[in-house]
Write a protein that holds these residues in place. Structure first.
Motif, PDB file in Angstrom:
ATOM      1  N   GLU A   1      52.594  47.082  41.102  1.00  0.00           N
ATOM      2  CA  GLU A   1      52.543  46.849  39.666  1.00  0.00           C
ATOM      3  C   GLU A   1      53.723  47.514  38.965  1.00  0.00           C
ATOM      4  OE1 GLU A   1      51.402  45.681  35.889  1.00  0.00           O
ATOM      5  OE2 GLU A   1      50.769  44.955  37.864  1.00  0.00           O
TER       6      GLU A   1
ATOM      7  N   ILE B   1      44.132  53.669  34.249  1.00  0.00           N
ATOM      8  CA  ILE B   1      42.915  53.545  35.036  1.00  0.00           C
ATOM      9  C   ILE B   1      42.037  54.785  34.901  1.00  0.00           C
ATOM     10  CG2 ILE B   1      42.010  53.178  37.370  1.00  0.00           C
ATOM     11  CD1 ILE B   1      44.747  51.892  38.015  1.00  0.00           C
TER      12      ILE B   1
ATOM     13  N   GLU C   1      44.067  46.483  40.378  1.00  0.00           N
ATOM     14  CA  GLU C   1      44.386  45.105  40.024  1.00  0.00           C
ATOM     15  C   GLU C   1      43.583  44.620  38.827  1.00  0.00           C
ATOM     16  OE1 GLU C   1      43.666  43.010  43.612  1.00  0.00           O
ATOM     17  OE2 GLU C   1      45.579  43.604  44.540  1.00  0.00           O
ATOM     18  N   ASN C   2      42.343  45.078  38.697  1.00  0.00           N
ATOM     19  CA  ASN C   2      41.474  44.627  37.600  1.00  0.00           C
ATOM     20  C   ASN C   2      41.487  45.568  36.407  1.00  0.00           C
ATOM     21  OD1 ASN C   2      40.661  42.487  39.263  1.00  0.00           O
ATOM     22  ND2 ASN C   2      38.984  43.692  40.140  1.00  0.00           N
ATOM     23  N   ARG C   3      42.232  46.681  36.541  1.00  0.00           N
ATOM     24  CA  ARG C   3      42.303  47.683  35.467  1.00  0.00           C
ATOM     25  C   ARG C   3      40.913  48.189  35.074  1.00  0.00           C
ATOM     26  NH1 ARG C   3      46.681  47.534  36.839  1.00  0.00           N
ATOM     27  NH2 ARG C   3      48.618  47.616  35.645  1.00  0.00           N
ATOM     28  N   SER C   4      40.051  48.340  36.066  1.00  0.00           N
ATOM     29  CA  SER C   4      38.710  48.837  35.799  1.00  0.00           C
ATOM     30  C   SER C   4      38.673  50.351  35.975  1.00  0.00           C
ATOM     31  CB  SER C   4      37.702  48.183  36.744  1.00  0.00           C
ATOM     32  OG  SER C   4      37.994  48.511  38.088  1.00  0.00           O
TER      33      SER C   4
ATOM     34  N   ARG D   1      41.959  49.496  45.471  1.00  0.00           N
ATOM     35  CA  ARG D   1      42.925  48.451  45.114  1.00  0.00           C
ATOM     36  C   ARG D   1      42.353  47.535  44.045  1.00  0.00           C
ATOM     37  NH1 ARG D   1      43.400  43.310  46.746  1.00  0.00           N
ATOM     38  NH2 ARG D   1      41.815  43.645  48.363  1.00  0.00           N
ATOM     39  N   GLU D   2      41.093  47.187  44.137  1.00  0.00           N
ATOM     40  CA  GLU D   2      40.474  46.293  43.158  1.00  0.00           C
ATOM     41  C   GLU D   2      40.507  46.901  41.762  1.00  0.00           C
ATOM     42  OE1 GLU D   2      39.205  47.095  46.048  1.00  0.00           O
ATOM     43  OE2 GLU D   2      39.275  45.183  47.138  1.00  0.00           O
ATOM     44  N   MET D   3      40.317  48.200  41.685  1.00  0.00           N
ATOM     45  CA  MET D   3      40.334  48.861  40.381  1.00  0.00           C
ATOM     46  C   MET D   3      41.723  48.841  39.758  1.00  0.00           C
ATOM     47  SD  MET D   3      37.965  52.064  41.443  1.00  0.00           S
ATOM     48  CE  MET D   3      36.393  51.783  42.239  1.00  0.00           C
TER      49      MET D   3
END
Length: 210
Positions: free
Chosen positions: A147, A165, A190-193, A186-188
């Motif tokens: 990113e 994040i 990419e999803n900005r969670s 990684r999911e967090m």
């Protein structure tokens, strides 16, 4: 100042305190390093040497914009910087010109993890102050580097992405006594969670027996 002189430097700034005593600094033994992005300088070099005569890339291979710009700037001479807008008197006092390679994803991962004060280590220490173990999964670190590379702002983007994040977590953790571990995946990224909060097993109530 670049040539070596005794410069009078106001310790508190000259505009707000014009009558203060200045500090004398001898610049003859100071190494001056001048850096910048110099956007558009590669175009000036291309105009001088000609696009067809550069011969950077083998047939069938193409470079992205950043790498192509770096390859072009390797042919930089002082006259190109003068055409860019710097005065000759200034350029004549800068004897060495170096071109910095653009940061790739692998280098950004190294910046995140390897230095003594690396960002990953900084955030782990911050969480440790609240008795929380912070874990960065390897794929999450790669996603942060990817990113940051896409943003084209160099290593500065690394801290921005992590803080985006971790902001809610860093705000909430001091008031949470049940949280002992925080995992960044990684999911967090990419999803900005918000980073996943894992409750310590000892704080989970046991189910009532029948």
């Amino acid at each position: 100042m670049l040539e070596g002189t005794v410069a009078n430097v106001p310790p508190q700034g000259g505009r707000k305190h014009p009558y203060q005593d200045c500090i004398q600094i001898d610049t003859s033994n100071i190494l001056f390093v001048c850096g910048g992005a110099f956007v558009g300088l590669d175009k000036i070099v291309e105009q001088r040497i000609g696009k067809k005569s550069m011969g950077f890339v083998q047939p069938g291979k193409e470079l992205d914009a950043d790498k192509k710009s770096t390859q072009t700037l390797k042919h930089l001479v002082a006259d190109d910087i003068v055409k860019f807008g710097m005065i000759p008197e200034f350029i004549g006092r800068i004897p060495a010109i170096s071109i910095v390679e653009p940061l790739d994803e692998k280098t950004l991962v190294s910046i995140l993890t390897e230095p003594k004060n690396a960002l990953v280590k900084q955030f782990k220490k911050l969480m440790r102050m609240d008795n929380v173990e912070l874990e960065f999964q390897p794929e999450a670190i790669k996603a942060i580097a990817k990113e940051a590379y896409n943003r084209k702002t160099g290593a500065r983007a690394l801290r921005s992405i992590i803080e985006e994040i971790m902001l809610d977590v860093m705000y909430e953790l001091p008031s949470r006594e049940d949280v002992k571990r925080c995992v960044l995946t990684r999911e967090m990224v990419e999803n900005r969670s918000t980073a996943e909060l894992l409750v310590h097993p000892s704080s989970i109530p046991e189910p009532e027996s029948a």
